[in-house]
Scaffold this motif. Structure first.
Motif, PDB file in Angstrom:
ATOM      1  N   LYS A   1      31.217  -5.911 -54.954  1.00 42.48           N
ATOM      2  CA  LYS A   1      31.813  -6.878 -54.038  1.00 42.48           C
ATOM      3  C   LYS A   1      30.803  -7.274 -52.959  1.00 42.48           C
ATOM      4  O   LYS A   1      30.688  -8.441 -52.603  1.00 42.48           O
ATOM      5  CB  LYS A   1      33.071  -6.311 -53.384  1.00 42.48           C
ATOM      6  CG  LYS A   1      34.241  -6.196 -54.310  1.00 42.48           C
ATOM      7  CD  LYS A   1      35.435  -5.612 -53.575  1.00 42.48           C
ATOM      8  CE  LYS A   1      36.573  -5.323 -54.519  1.00 42.48           C
ATOM      9  NZ  LYS A   1      37.713  -4.705 -53.816  1.00 42.48           N
TER      10      LYS A   1
ATOM     11  N   LYS B   1      28.157  -9.570 -54.358  1.00 41.51           N
ATOM     12  CA  LYS B   1      28.672 -10.940 -54.486  1.00 41.51           C
ATOM     13  C   LYS B   1      28.778 -11.622 -53.124  1.00 41.51           C
ATOM     14  O   LYS B   1      28.535 -12.818 -53.005  1.00 41.51           O
ATOM     15  CB  LYS B   1      30.008 -10.930 -55.209  1.00 41.51           C
ATOM     16  CG  LYS B   1      29.844 -10.621 -56.679  1.00 41.51           C
ATOM     17  CD  LYS B   1      31.144 -10.606 -57.433  1.00 41.51           C
ATOM     18  CE  LYS B   1      30.815 -10.239 -58.876  1.00 41.51           C
ATOM     19  NZ  LYS B   1      31.941  -9.984 -59.690  1.00 41.51           N
ATOM     20  N   LYS B   2      29.120 -10.866 -52.092  1.00 46.03           N
ATOM     21  CA  LYS B   2      29.216 -11.419 -50.741  1.00 46.03           C
ATOM     22  C   LYS B   2      27.861 -11.969 -50.283  1.00 46.03           C
ATOM     23  O   LYS B   2      27.799 -12.938 -49.535  1.00 46.03           O
ATOM     24  CB  LYS B   2      29.709 -10.329 -49.780  1.00 46.03           C
ATOM     25  CG  LYS B   2      29.849 -10.747 -48.363  1.00 46.03           C
ATOM     26  CD  LYS B   2      31.112 -11.504 -48.122  1.00 46.03           C
ATOM     27  CE  LYS B   2      31.261 -11.743 -46.619  1.00 46.03           C
ATOM     28  NZ  LYS B   2      32.365 -12.565 -46.291  1.00 46.03           N
ATOM     29  N   LEU B   3      26.786 -11.364 -50.761  1.00 46.25           N
ATOM     30  CA  LEU B   3      25.440 -11.826 -50.407  1.00 46.25           C
ATOM     31  C   LEU B   3      24.958 -12.931 -51.345  1.00 46.25           C
ATOM     32  O   LEU B   3      23.827 -13.406 -51.220  1.00 46.25           O
ATOM     33  CB  LEU B   3      24.452 -10.662 -50.421  1.00 46.25           C
ATOM     34  CG  LEU B   3      24.694  -9.572 -49.374  1.00 46.25           C
ATOM     35  CD1 LEU B   3      23.614  -8.509 -49.447  1.00 46.25           C
ATOM     36  CD2 LEU B   3      24.770 -10.148 -47.978  1.00 46.25           C
ATOM     37  N   GLY B   4      25.799 -13.321 -52.306  1.00 47.56           N
ATOM     38  CA  GLY B   4      25.462 -14.454 -53.166  1.00 47.56           C
ATOM     39  C   GLY B   4      24.853 -14.112 -54.506  1.00 47.56           C
ATOM     40  O   GLY B   4      24.278 -14.973 -55.169  1.00 47.56           O
ATOM     41  N   PHE B   5      24.979 -12.858 -54.939  1.00 49.69           N
ATOM     42  CA  PHE B   5      24.400 -12.439 -56.210  1.00 49.69           C
ATOM     43  C   PHE B   5      25.494 -11.935 -57.151  1.00 49.69           C
ATOM     44  O   PHE B   5      26.512 -11.416 -56.717  1.00 49.69           O
ATOM     45  CB  PHE B   5      23.369 -11.319 -55.998  1.00 49.69           C
ATOM     46  CG  PHE B   5      22.223 -11.725 -55.122  1.00 49.69           C
ATOM     47  CD1 PHE B   5      21.117 -12.362 -55.663  1.00 49.69           C
ATOM     48  CD2 PHE B   5      22.254 -11.497 -53.759  1.00 49.69           C
ATOM     49  CE1 PHE B   5      20.057 -12.751 -54.850  1.00 49.69           C
ATOM     50  CE2 PHE B   5      21.208 -11.872 -52.941  1.00 49.69           C
ATOM     51  CZ  PHE B   5      20.104 -12.502 -53.488  1.00 49.69           C
ATOM     52  N   THR B   6      25.264 -12.057 -58.447  1.00 46.55           N
ATOM     53  CA  THR B   6      26.235 -11.578 -59.426  1.00 46.55           C
ATOM     54  C   THR B   6      25.751 -10.333 -60.161  1.00 46.55           C
ATOM     55  O   THR B   6      26.540  -9.644 -60.790  1.00 46.55           O
ATOM     56  CB  THR B   6      26.559 -12.669 -60.460  1.00 46.55           C
ATOM     57  OG1 THR B   6      25.336 -13.091 -61.090  1.00 46.55           O
ATOM     58  CG2 THR B   6      27.233 -13.858 -59.797  1.00 46.55           C
TER      59      THR B   6
ATOM     60  N   LEU C   1      16.708  -7.910 -51.142  1.00 47.78           N
ATOM     61  CA  LEU C   1      18.079  -7.460 -51.392  1.00 47.78           C
ATOM     62  C   LEU C   1      18.198  -5.948 -51.250  1.00 47.78           C
ATOM     63  O   LEU C   1      19.237  -5.439 -50.833  1.00 47.78           O
ATOM     64  CB  LEU C   1      18.544  -7.887 -52.784  1.00 47.78           C
ATOM     65  CG  LEU C   1      19.956  -7.451 -53.154  1.00 47.78           C
ATOM     66  CD1 LEU C   1      20.982  -8.204 -52.319  1.00 47.78           C
ATOM     67  CD2 LEU C   1      20.210  -7.657 -54.634  1.00 47.78           C
TER      68      LEU C   1
ATOM     69  N   GLN D   1      18.679  -5.558 -47.577  1.00 49.14           N
ATOM     70  CA  GLN D   1      19.779  -6.357 -47.046  1.00 49.14           C
ATOM     71  C   GLN D   1      21.145  -5.828 -47.493  1.00 49.14           C
ATOM     72  O   GLN D   1      22.072  -5.756 -46.681  1.00 49.14           O
ATOM     73  CB  GLN D   1      19.639  -7.818 -47.474  1.00 49.14           C
ATOM     74  CG  GLN D   1      18.477  -8.515 -46.816  1.00 49.14           C
ATOM     75  CD  GLN D   1      18.235  -9.908 -47.366  1.00 49.14           C
ATOM     76  OE1 GLN D   1      18.901 -10.354 -48.295  1.00 49.14           O
ATOM     77  NE2 GLN D   1      17.270 -10.604 -46.786  1.00 49.14           N
TER      78      GLN D   1
ATOM     79  N   PRO E   1      21.161 -13.992 -45.688  1.00 45.43           N
ATOM     80  CA  PRO E   1      22.499 -14.520 -45.979  1.00 45.43           C
ATOM     81  C   PRO E   1      23.279 -14.698 -44.678  1.00 45.43           C
ATOM     82  O   PRO E   1      23.037 -13.995 -43.691  1.00 45.43           O
ATOM     83  CB  PRO E   1      23.129 -13.424 -46.834  1.00 45.43           C
ATOM     84  CG  PRO E   1      21.980 -12.655 -47.391  1.00 45.43           C
ATOM     85  CD  PRO E   1      20.891 -12.739 -46.355  1.00 45.43           C
TER      86      PRO E   1
ATOM     87  N   CYS F   1      26.048 -13.793 -43.626  1.00 51.20           N
ATOM     88  CA  CYS F   1      26.814 -12.664 -43.100  1.00 51.20           C
ATOM     89  C   CYS F   1      25.936 -11.622 -42.416  1.00 51.20           C
ATOM     90  O   CYS F   1      26.436 -10.634 -41.895  1.00 51.20           O
ATOM     91  CB  CYS F   1      27.634 -12.025 -44.209  1.00 51.20           C
ATOM     92  SG  CYS F   1      26.637 -11.468 -45.605  1.00 51.20           S
TER      93      CYS F   1
END
Length: 95
Positions: free
Chosen positions: A2, A5-10, A41, A44, A76, A78
């Motif tokens: 989760k 995904k919040k940071l924009g990755f799958t 990442l 982060q 990102p 956030c």
């Protein structure tokens, strides 16, 4: 996943998941990957996850001013960040 995904990755790239798990487990971690392979990442995501539990600061030390600038600009939405280096004025450093 989760938080990822919040940071924009799958998904993770090679080496990222193990590095993140080591960091989250409190282990000293050295990650050597080529430019553009996703090292950012790896600090982060743990920083984001730690901040979800309690107020904290993640300190990243880099000898390259241009890398500091790129990292802050590419954070990102956030995450918040700041940089301190010799090219800043005293007022900028104090802020």
């Amino acid at each position: 996943m989760k938080a990822l995904k919040k940071l924009g990755f799958t998904s993770f790239r090679t080496g990222q998941q193990q590095a993140v798990m080591n960091i989250l487990s409190g282990l000293s971690t050295l990650l050597i990957l080529s430019t553009g392979s996703g090292k950012s990442l790896c600090y982060q995501l743990p920083a984001f996850m730690y901040a979800q539990r309690s107020p904290c600061i993640t300190l990243v030390i880099s000898p390259l001013v241009s890398l500091m600038e790129d990292q802050i600009e590419g954070l990102p939405g956030c995450l918040r960040g700041a940089r301190i280096h010799s090219h800043l004025t005293k007022t900028q450093r104090d802020r």
